[in-house]
Design an enzyme around this catalytic site. Structure first.
Site, PDB file in Angstrom:
ATOM      1  N   THR A  69       3.746   1.824  -5.604  1.00 27.82           N
ATOM      2  CA  THR A  69       3.602   1.912  -4.149  1.00 27.82           C
ATOM      3  C   THR A  69       3.895   3.347  -3.733  1.00 27.82           C
ATOM      4  OG1 THR A  69       4.302  -0.375  -3.945  1.00 27.82           O
ATOM      5  CG2 THR A  69       4.464   0.981  -1.967  1.00 27.82           C
TER       6      THR A  69
ATOM      7  N   CYS B 116      11.323  -3.868  -2.972  1.00 25.61           N
ATOM      8  CA  CYS B 116      10.153  -3.399  -2.213  1.00 25.61           C
ATOM      9  C   CYS B 116      10.370  -3.302  -0.704  1.00 25.61           C
ATOM     10  CB  CYS B 116       8.959  -4.295  -2.516  1.00 25.61           C
ATOM     11  SG  CYS B 116       8.383  -4.079  -4.199  1.00 25.61           S
TER      12      CYS B 116
ATOM     13  N   GLY C   7      15.803  -8.495   0.901  1.00 29.35           N
ATOM     14  CA  GLY C   7      16.271  -7.492  -0.061  1.00 29.35           C
ATOM     15  C   GLY C   7      15.165  -7.214  -1.055  1.00 29.35           C
TER      16      GLY C   7
END
Ligand SMILES: NC(=O)c1ccc[n+]([C@@H]2O[C@H](COP(=O)([O-])OP(=O)(O)OC[C@H]3O[C@@H](n4cnc5c(N)ncnc54)[C@H](O)[C@@H]3O)[C@@H](O)[C@H]2O)c1
Length: 438
Positions: free
Chosen positions: A121, A261, A258
């Site tokens: 990402t 990511c 949490g």
């Protein structure tokens, strides 16, 4: 196709294993020698349902190999996936040092035209940086594309094999062709492979995670309001979820999101928006709401028990969600740290994540092999992770083991009225209190 996957973490290992499963010749490379040594002996570094048999089978059949020699893996591949971590930098932006280090290695080993795929990402503009970094090292032509990953830990194989969609950002027909070929087995049932420009693909991943984090935070705040006005968030969720514009998924309140990511991706998107002078008011509010929500179980314990010094608290669940051993940014760790700071004794249980949690918690807590062992002599039980084995426990036994029949539940696993009838004080998220007199 000959594929290299660089970075053999949650994403890289799943991608490598699933691509091998569909007949590709895959080498997974990582700089973590310990991890690779284990994988070469089919010892998985993570808990992910369904992954192990695929790794074992494909290794045995010679389609999946593991190496620390990133350069050699690149040289033999037609397609190279970059799947290394992109942790938050000090200012919240995604730290690209691992991605760019891999790009340099790829450039040095570009012995033939290859398609380079960023799976990590990464913020908008990263593909261009990767391209520039590689180009510093080679004159061989190559293609760069963006293929963000949407798998969920705990359901990663299913998500990769049967994706809702595959997003790919390209600026060359060759890159699109290669990605379409690799993904053809996974989109046969008609779920779309959406080809777009690279910037849009990079932004899509962040927008998806930010939307999901927003839904969670929205429901967490509605849950707080439900508690304040005496409403039940389960009813409200049903009431709004049946509106097709809203939908049922991702409307469950909890102890705060949490994982590896959502927290870092929301942060990174705020940073990108700041850099572009685009106000990100919603995203900053989501972050604030989530930080507050991670306090919710501690606050409930204090509400019922007063000062927590010298209290013993049992905690069920350390992973940030069920079916994973990942404790990154887990609300459970926030709770445990707060309890310890308040002077409480903490007895923890998790079916998969005790080892990973022990890296942070060390010997400061007691680890229970069985969920019920954590309850002995405890003043309360706090449930943080929605593991299946916590869903239908022997409540009579629990009452006997707990010093005080108090349960604070961050996952709304039980029926408050039933728990009240069984003699518990049961405080969940956004629902009426269950108590002995109710
Ligand atoms: N975990 C998820 O559920 C998930 C889902 C979608 C996307 N992502 C994204 O995918 C990326 C990877 O996430 P992850 O959870 O798999 O990370 P991870 O931390 O589990 O694994 C990253 C791996 O990369 C390796 N690595 C680091 N630098 C390297 C280098 N120079 N050469 C070779 N290997 C190197 C590390 O040793 C590690 O094994 C991140 O950008 C993340 O945001 C993660």
């Amino acid at each position: 196709m000959r594929v290299a996957v660089v970075g053999t973490g949650y994403v890289g290992l799943v991608v490598g294993a699933c691509l091998a499963e569909t007949g590709n010749d895959v080498v997974c490379a990582d700089v973590d020698a310990e991890k690779i040594k284990g994988l070469q002996k089919s010892k998985l570094p993570i808990y992910e349902p369904g992954l192990e048999p695929i790794v074992v089978r494909n290794q045995r059949e010679g389609r999946l190999a593991f190496t620390t020699d990133v350069g050699a893996a690149v040289e033999r591949a037609e397609v190279v996936f970059i799947a290394v971590g992109t942790p938050p930098d000090e200012d919240g932006s995604a730290d690209l040092k691992h991605v760019l280090a891999v790009a340099t290695t790829i450039g040095k080993h570009m012995n033939d035209t290859k398609v380079i795929v960023t799976k990590s990402t990464v913020p908008v503009g990263t593909a261009q940086k990767v391209r520039a970094q590689i180009a510093k090292e080679t004159t061989t032509p190559f293609h760069v594309c963006s293929n963000p990953e949407f798998l969920k830990e705990g359901a990663a194989i299913e998500d990769f094999m049967k994706p809702d969609r595959v997003v790919v950002g390209v600026d060359s027909p060759e890159a699109a062709r290669v990605i379409e070929e690799l993904y053809a087995p996974f989109v046969r049932t008609g779920n779309p492979l959406i080809v777009m420009d690279i910037s849009s693909a990079e932004l899509t991943k962040y927008a998806a995670n930010a939307m999901l984090a927003t839904r969670i935070s929205f429901m967490n705040q509605i849950a707080r309001l439900c508690e304040a006005v005496g409403a039940d968030v389960t009813q409200v969720r049903r009431g709004i979820g049946s509106d097709r514009r809203i939908g049922q998924a991702f409307l469950f309140p909890g102890p705060g999101y949490g994982g590896s990511c959502f927290p870092k991706d929301v942060k990174a998107l705020i940073r990108t928006a700041d850099e572009q002078n685009v106000p990100a008011d919603i995203l900053t509010a989501v972050e604030t709401a989530n930080a507050r929500q991670k306090e919710v179980l501690f606050e409930k314990l204090e509400k019922h028990l007063g000062e927590l010094k010298d209290r013993t608290i049992a905690v069920w669940g350390l992973a940030f969600k069920a079916e994973t051993d990942d404790v990154r940014e887990s609300p459970a760790l926030v709770l445990v740290e707060e309890l310890l700071a308040a002077g409480a004794r903490v007895q923890v249980h998790d079916p998969a994540a005790m080892d990973t949690a022990a890296h942070q918690l060390g010997t400061r807590v007691a680890y229970a092999e069985h969920a019920f062992d954590a309850l002995s002599n405890a003043d309360a039980l706090a449930i943080v992770t929605e593991w299946l084995e916590y869903r239908n426990p022997d409540f009579t036994k629990m009452r006997q083991l707990l010093k005080r029949p108090l349960i604070v539940d961050g996952r709304n696993l039980y029926d408050p009225q039933k728990l009240g009838r069984l003699g518990f004080t049961y405080d969940s998220i956004g629902r009426p209190l269950g108590c002995a007199s109710s």
